[in-house]
Design a protein around this motif. Structure first.
Motif, mmCIF file in Angstrom:
data_model
loop_
_atom_site.group_PDB
_atom_site.id
_atom_site.type_symbol
_atom_site.label_atom_id
_atom_site.label_comp_id
_atom_site.label_asym_id
_atom_site.label_seq_id
_atom_site.Cartn_x
_atom_site.Cartn_y
_atom_site.Cartn_z
ATOM 1 N N SER A 38 30.821 38.555 41.550
ATOM 2 C CA SER A 38 31.627 39.166 40.504
ATOM 3 C C SER A 38 32.972 39.627 41.085
ATOM 4 O O SER A 38 33.026 40.214 42.159
ATOM 5 N N GLY A 39 34.044 39.316 40.372
ATOM 6 C CA GLY A 39 35.372 39.793 40.768
ATOM 7 C C GLY A 39 36.091 38.901 41.768
ATOM 8 O O GLY A 39 37.194 39.220 42.201
ATOM 9 N N THR A 44 39.647 33.968 36.355
ATOM 10 C CA THR A 44 41.100 33.866 36.480
ATOM 11 C C THR A 44 41.496 32.419 36.759
ATOM 12 O O THR A 44 42.438 31.899 36.146
HETATM 13 N N1 LIG Z 1 44.403 40.909 33.150
HETATM 14 C C1 LIG Z 1 44.061 41.508 34.304
HETATM 15 N N2 LIG Z 1 44.754 42.568 34.773
HETATM 16 C C2 LIG Z 1 44.435 43.160 35.940
HETATM 17 N N3 LIG Z 1 43.412 42.766 36.746
HETATM 18 C C3 LIG Z 1 42.664 41.729 36.338
HETATM 19 C C4 LIG Z 1 42.943 41.037 35.096
HETATM 20 N N4 LIG Z 1 42.042 40.035 34.968
HETATM 21 C C5 LIG Z 1 41.244 40.107 36.054
HETATM 22 N N5 LIG Z 1 41.606 41.117 36.864
HETATM 23 C C6 LIG Z 1 40.979 41.450 38.166
HETATM 24 O O1 LIG Z 1 40.976 40.291 38.953
HETATM 25 C C7 LIG Z 1 39.777 40.187 39.721
HETATM 26 C C8 LIG Z 1 39.112 38.873 39.434
HETATM 27 O O2 LIG Z 1 38.688 38.836 38.089
HETATM 28 P P1 LIG Z 1 37.918 37.603 37.467
HETATM 29 O O3 LIG Z 1 37.635 37.942 36.045
HETATM 30 O O4 LIG Z 1 38.662 36.360 37.730
HETATM 31 O O5 LIG Z 1 36.570 37.626 38.309
HETATM 32 P P2 LIG Z 1 35.247 36.748 38.150
HETATM 33 O O6 LIG Z 1 35.057 36.050 39.442
HETATM 34 O O7 LIG Z 1 35.324 35.938 36.926
HETATM 35 O O8 LIG Z 1 34.120 37.869 38.030
HETATM 36 P P3 LIG Z 1 32.799 37.933 37.072
HETATM 37 O O9 LIG Z 1 31.748 37.144 37.776
HETATM 38 O O10 LIG Z 1 32.492 39.391 37.058
HETATM 39 O O11 LIG Z 1 33.177 37.413 35.727
HETATM 40 C C9 LIG Z 1 38.945 41.409 39.350
HETATM 41 O O12 LIG Z 1 39.144 42.381 40.331
HETATM 42 C C10 LIG Z 1 39.547 41.854 38.027
HETATM 43 O O13 LIG Z 1 39.392 43.232 37.870
#
Ligand SMILES: Nc1ncnc2c1ncn2[C@@H]1O[C@H](COP(=O)(O)OP(=O)(O)OP(=O)(O)O)[C@@H](O)[C@H]1O
Ligand SMILES: [Mg+2]
Length: 365
Positions: A38-39, A44
């Motif tokens: 996660s994260g 993104t």
């Molecule tokens: N619009 C935004 N503004 C600020 N920070 C963001 C934004 N979108 C994502 N983040 C941050 O970027 C990082 C990556 O987020 P992302 O959603 O891509 O993770 P993920 O790998 O999809 O995680 P998960 O498995 O929880 O869905 C995280 O720390 C998140 O808090």
């Protein structure tokens, strides 16, 4: 269908660097699982490809086309979200047909295509219902139907199974794999579930902290992990990692010298090996005084029906051992842990895999 390419893609939200120069190539017609905790930046990365977010630097290509600056609707991709994002006021048929309606496909053609994809996903009997009248699994199928109704250049799926119960998740995992094979569709499938990634994908891309750790076919990710992170993220229970030092004859693990052949020992020495990695299935439970086995004490015994997971406390850390269903040891008992060092991998102090397990040809790599 088209290949997909990320070229040095950077994404920052203020001071937060979410993607740090991502290079990733998904071959045409292949299914890539984007796997990571996660994260780590999975969503993104997908949103940038879909055009829902702009990269801070770098480019994305679909086929030969640089789509970095294109609007989402001009990119010819279909995305399935975790939340499904169905329109509540529309019927199932209208939801599925929406991407065609937007493009001005005539009524007759649209109806035929809706019928066709509804048949593939076995939801033909639900076409007049609204999303609120459907179960989670049915909604998920509608979201998939809406994605495949026009033949996009690529499918993007962001944890599409995470809202389903465990049983349905298992069924849909196979269904989505079949569907993607049938459509021969270039697919990027985001998941933090390593089993989903291994079972469904042609290639797995493991991400951590906004960086790609390794991209390879599932078996290679499992057998030849690039580093300690990949080694321990993939596999359940995870790979056992123990401190390792070298002696004249072999590797010292948990206070015991395990002999290595000369080539392997030389490779370990050249790489300044610091840790050894052993998969639970490559360890076996042995009698307490077995000469070449590591000596420890049973910490937990977990019968799984078909096998027994045994956690053993050793000098230097605990290890998981996959034992047979007939295993009868009890907590606190002394036990030996045996393994063939040809199946071990070795990490250097930076956590990179310095020496892999010996492959089928007996080649040391
Ligand atoms: N619009 C935004 N503004 C600020 N920070 C963001 C934004 N979108 C994502 N983040 C941050 O970027 C990082 C990556 O987020 P992302 O959603 O891509 O993770 P993920 O790998 O999809 O995680 P998960 O498995 O929880 O869905 C995280 O720390 C998140 O808090
Ligand atoms: Mg996400």
């Amino acid at each position: 269908m088209s290949s997909v390419l990320y070229q040095k893609v950077v994404k920052s939200f203020g001071a937060l660097n979410v993607l740090r120069s991502l290079d990733l190539a998904v071959p045409d017609h292949k299914f890539l699982a984007l796997l990571g905790p996660s994260g780590c930046g999975k969503t993104t990365a997908l949103r940038i490809l879909a055009g829902l977010d702009m990269p801070s630097a770098g480019k994305v290509f679909i086929g030969e086309r640089d789509v970095t600056r294109l609007q989402p609707r001009d990119r010819d991709i279909a995305m399935v979200f975790q939340s499904y994002a169905l329109y509540p006021q529309m019927t199932v048929a209208e939801n599925i047909g929406y991407p065609l309606w937007i493009r001005g496909t005539p009524d007759a053609g649209r109806k035929a295509k809706i019928g066709e994809v509804a048949a593939i996903l076995e939801i033909g009997h639900l076409l007049d219902r609204r999303p609120r009248q459907l179960s989670g699994g049915q909604r998920q199928r509608v979201a998939l139907a809406r994605a495949i109704v026009r033949d996009p250049a690529a499918f993007l799926m962001d944890e599409p199974l995470s809202n389903l119960d465990a049983r349905l998740r298992l069924t849909m995992r196979g269904e989505i794999k079949r569907l993607c094979q049938r459509l021969s569709a270039t697919t990027i499938y985001v998941t933090h579930d390593q089993v989903e990634a291994l079972t469904m994908a042609d290639f797995v891309a493991v991400m951590h902290g906004g960086e790609l750790q390794q991209m390879a076919p599932p078996i290679e990710i499992y057998d030849r992990p690039a580093n300690r992170f990949v080694a321990t993220f993939v596999g359940n229970p995870p790979m056992n990692i123990l401190p390792a030092a070298l002696s004249e004859k072999g590797v010292i693990v948990a206070g015991k010298v395990v002999p290595l052949d000369a080539a392997r020992l030389a490779a370990c020495r050249a790489a300044s090996v610091a840790e050894i990695g052993l998969r639970p299935e490559d360890c076996s439970a042995a009698a307490a005084d077995t000469p070449d086995a590591l000596q420890g004490e049973i910490y937990v015994v977990e019968p799984m029906g078909n096998e027994t997971l045994v956690n053993v406390r050793l000098e230097g850390g605990n290890v998981s051992v996959r034992a047979g269903r007939e295993f009868r040891g009890v907590v606190g008992e002394s036990i030996g842990v045996a393994f063939d060092p040809a199946n071990a991998c070795f990490f250097n102090s930076a956590g990179l895999t310095a020496v892999h397990r010996v492959n089928n040809n007996g080649r040391v790599t």
